[in-house]
Design an enzyme around this catalytic site. Structure first.
Site, PDB file in Angstrom:
ATOM      1  N   ARG A 190     -54.362  20.592  32.251  1.00 58.03           N
ATOM      2  CA  ARG A 190     -54.880  21.816  31.660  1.00 58.03           C
ATOM      3  C   ARG A 190     -55.221  22.762  32.806  1.00 58.03           C
ATOM      4  O   ARG A 190     -55.558  22.330  33.912  1.00 58.03           O
ATOM      5  CB  ARG A 190     -56.145  21.559  30.830  1.00 58.03           C
ATOM      6  CG  ARG A 190     -55.998  20.570  29.713  1.00 58.03           C
ATOM      7  CD  ARG A 190     -55.174  21.096  28.566  1.00 58.03           C
ATOM      8  NE  ARG A 190     -55.964  21.909  27.640  1.00 58.03           N
ATOM      9  CZ  ARG A 190     -55.532  22.331  26.465  1.00 58.03           C
ATOM     10  NH1 ARG A 190     -54.301  22.017  26.082  1.00 58.03           N
ATOM     11  NH2 ARG A 190     -56.294  23.059  25.673  1.00 58.03           N
ATOM     12  N   GLU A 196     -53.547  32.084  30.833  1.00 60.95           N
ATOM     13  CA  GLU A 196     -52.239  32.029  30.173  1.00 60.95           C
ATOM     14  C   GLU A 196     -52.165  33.100  29.100  1.00 60.95           C
ATOM     15  O   GLU A 196     -53.134  33.288  28.357  1.00 60.95           O
ATOM     16  CB  GLU A 196     -52.010  30.642  29.548  1.00 60.95           C
ATOM     17  CG  GLU A 196     -51.926  29.531  30.582  1.00 60.95           C
ATOM     18  CD  GLU A 196     -51.716  28.151  29.968  1.00 60.95           C
ATOM     19  OE1 GLU A 196     -51.680  28.046  28.720  1.00 60.95           O
ATOM     20  OE2 GLU A 196     -51.587  27.178  30.729  1.00 60.95           O
ATOM     21  N   HIS A 245     -46.461  26.376  29.848  1.00 59.69           N
ATOM     22  CA  HIS A 245     -47.238  25.390  29.101  1.00 59.69           C
ATOM     23  C   HIS A 245     -46.374  24.791  27.971  1.00 59.69           C
ATOM     24  O   HIS A 245     -46.801  24.731  26.808  1.00 59.69           O
ATOM     25  CB  HIS A 245     -48.502  26.029  28.515  1.00 59.69           C
ATOM     26  CG  HIS A 245     -49.591  25.033  28.228  1.00 59.69           C
ATOM     27  ND1 HIS A 245     -50.930  25.319  28.331  1.00 59.69           N
ATOM     28  CD2 HIS A 245     -49.537  23.734  27.831  1.00 59.69           C
ATOM     29  CE1 HIS A 245     -51.657  24.265  28.008  1.00 59.69           C
ATOM     30  NE2 HIS A 245     -50.827  23.281  27.706  1.00 59.69           N
ATOM     31  N   ALA A 290     -45.131  19.926  26.307  1.00 62.13           N
ATOM     32  CA  ALA A 290     -45.358  19.192  25.062  1.00 62.13           C
ATOM     33  C   ALA A 290     -44.660  19.840  23.876  1.00 62.13           C
ATOM     34  O   ALA A 290     -44.821  19.385  22.739  1.00 62.13           O
ATOM     35  CB  ALA A 290     -46.857  19.106  24.780  1.00 62.13           C
TER      36      ALA A 290
END
Length: 322
Positions: free
Chosen positions: A235, A264, A283, A286
């Site tokens: 993170r 972000e 990011h 995932a």
């Protein structure tokens, strides 16, 4: 418990989720929200018992206070794994679960994709193609190299399993050190100062907690091998930005891949964009096709447990952050 149950589904796209929800529980009242502002309004007007929420819009403030306030739901199901955007909450009033593990396999593939980018010298191979030249490039195997996994949660364990397929020696850290499959040595986080220099590849995948904020600082970069490769899928805030920028500018390590940032989207004027030997991604480690529905399936399974009065899976401890 299902009588009059009110559920809010918060995501940028909700059609498939709402269809699955009504199929699984046709008698409940449900509302779809497609922005943080809509979610905040719904908490006051709809007063949901349960909220399933994906944090997809970082351009708007997340309605934490509304979610955890007097009108907030009794259960918040976080669509991802990180819950740092919620801060702390009163567990006697609010239960928070997450979707830990829904993307661990994909994130592990992402980690090795980034590592192989550097060990196979992909940047120079691309440049050779652009130049129409034919130099012989020496690639570097992962076999026999040491991987350090900072954070042996579900993602870290998925990385470890794949590392063994490559024939790597695996070191890892976790809050409560105990044996982990596919990991040769499990250490406490306090042991990191002596571990940085042993690693050829470093994967950072811890949650953002008070104990992990600023964990990878200048001293950590100074201790790393000059041939080390760093992949950050944790993170924003775990790695100290100034330290990372300084290390990559000076060429202290061979390469780094950053998937998460303190701010972000990453601002256009951020020094990260110009760093050498660096991969930047939005990011997305995932984010794979179908991840949101897989996460929602985990929620639906938990919803059945909720309706039956059973304990929920993946309950998050606000003091531990996971």
């Amino acid at each position: 418990m299902s009588d009059g149950l009110r559920v809010v589904v918060h995501n940028d796209t909700t059609d498939a989720m709402m269809a699955s929800l009504y199929e699984a529980a046709p008698d409940l009242d449900a509302l779809a929200c497609h922005s943080n502002a809509e979610l905040e309004d719904a908490i006051g007007s709809f007063r949901p018992d349960v909220v399933y929420s994906v944090r997809f819009d970082v351009s708007q403030p997340f309605p934490r206070d509304a979610l955890l306030g007097d009108a907030g739901p009794r259960w918040i199901s976080v669509g991802g794994s990180g819950c740092d955007h919620l801060g702390k909450w009163n567990t006697e009033r609010t239960t928070v679960t997450n979707s830990a593990g829904v993307a661990s396999a994909m994130m592990a593939e992402f980690v090795f994709g980034c590592a192989l980018h550097f060990t196979l010298d992909i940047p120079r191979l691309q440049q050779d193609k652009a130049n129409r030249t034919w130099p012989i490039r020496m690639v570097s195997p992962l076999k026999g190299k040491t991987l350090l996994i900072v954070g042996l949660g579900q993602t870290g364990q998925a990385v470890a399993a794949r590392a063994k397929a490559f024939g790597m020696h695996v070191l890892g850290t976790r809050a409560r050190p105990s044996p982990v499959d596919h990991v040769d040595e499990v250490h406490a986080a306090d042991d990191l100062p002596k571990l940085w220099g042993q690693a050829d590849v470093i994967c950072v995948c811890v949650p953002l907690l008070n104990s992990t904020r600023g964990l990878v600082d200048q001293a950590a970069f100074d201790a790393m091998k000059p041939t080390a490769i760093l992949v950050d899928v944790s993170r924003g805030g775990v790695i100290v930005p100034d330290a990372a920028i300084s290390a990559m500018t000076k060429g202290q390590i061979k390469g780094a891949a950053f998937d998460v940032f303190a701010t972000e989207p990453l601002p256009a004027d951020s020094p990260y964009w110009d760093l050498p030997n660096t991969l930047i991604s939005p990011h997305c480690s995932a984010v794979y096709e179908g991840w949101d529905l897989a996460s929602f399936d985990m929620f639906l399974a938990n919803l059945k447990r909720w309706q039956a009065g059973d304990s929920l899976n993946n309950i998050v401890d606000p003091n531990r952050g996971y």
